[in-house]
Write a protein that holds these residues in place. Structure first.
Motif: not given
Length: 209
Positions: A123-124, A107-112, A129-131
């Motif tokens: 370099n992600p 719940e704290a790290v971007c899904r992408s 725009c994810c939840d």
């Protein structure tokens, strides 16, 4: 009673094509010709004859493309997997399962970002725009600000010792106090941090790979 050539042809089919009793299978007349020492034409004629006698159901090949595997398929009872190979496959499977669970529960790290890290992308970046990213935006911080403060908080709590909230906030260098409090509150709500008796501690880190 079948003649010798028909009997040899049927045996060749049974030896080379599993499942022939339960379903239609594609056969290679040229290969059967080699196995029986006959010409392809003779094999085809013999198959048609056996079909008319209702020993088999044969549909002559048309000009339809087909694939012939270069290695015969082993039957299940003859397949053997060593213990070491089995354990390695099991380990990889469990790793994928844990990664999937982590992806769903995080719940704290971007899904992408999580997906890019999983596939070893360099370099992600947060998608925005994810939840998770949308929830971060509720703090009023940019992704860069949020991540920068979050990394400092995690580093300060990395020794596993609980810290008082005020002490933790003051220890985050060069950041606005209100922004730090927003990030800490978000991480607590997301289950990334524990709050007990005005003391904050880090939960056990998750393995996303």
């Amino acid at each position: 009673r079948l003649d010798k050539d028909s009997d040899e042809l049927l045996h060749a089919i049974l030896r080379n094509y599993t499942g022939v009793f339960s379903d239609d299978v594609y056969i290679d007349e040229s290969m059967l010709a080699v196995r029986t020492g006959k010409s392809r034409k003779e094999v085809t004629e013999k198959l048609i004859s056996l079909s008319r006698l209702r020993y088999i159901r044969y549909i002559p090949q048309k000009k339809t493309p087909f694939i012939v595997f270069t290695t015969s398929r082993e039957e299940t009872q003859f397949v053997s997997i060593s213990r070491a190979v089995y354990e390695e496959r099991k380990k990889r499977f469990e790793k994928r399962i844990h990664s999937m669970i982590g992806y769903v529960e995080e719940e704290a790290v971007c899904r992408s970002r999580m997906l890019l890290i999983y596939f070893d992308e360099k370099n992600p970046r947060d998608c925005g725009c994810c939840d998770v990213c949308l929830k971060k935006n509720e703090t009023g911080l940019s992704n860069y600000e949020f991540r920068r403060i979050k990394e400092q908080v995690e580093m300060l709590l990395g020794d596993g010792q609980p810290r008082r909230i005020n002490n933790l906030v003051d220890s985050v260098a060069d950041e606005n106090t209100e922004k730090v409090i927003r990030v800490i509150r978000f991480l607590i709500d997301a289950g990334e941090l524990n709050l007990e008796d005005d003391r904050v501690s880090a939960k056990r880190s998750k393995n996303h790979r």
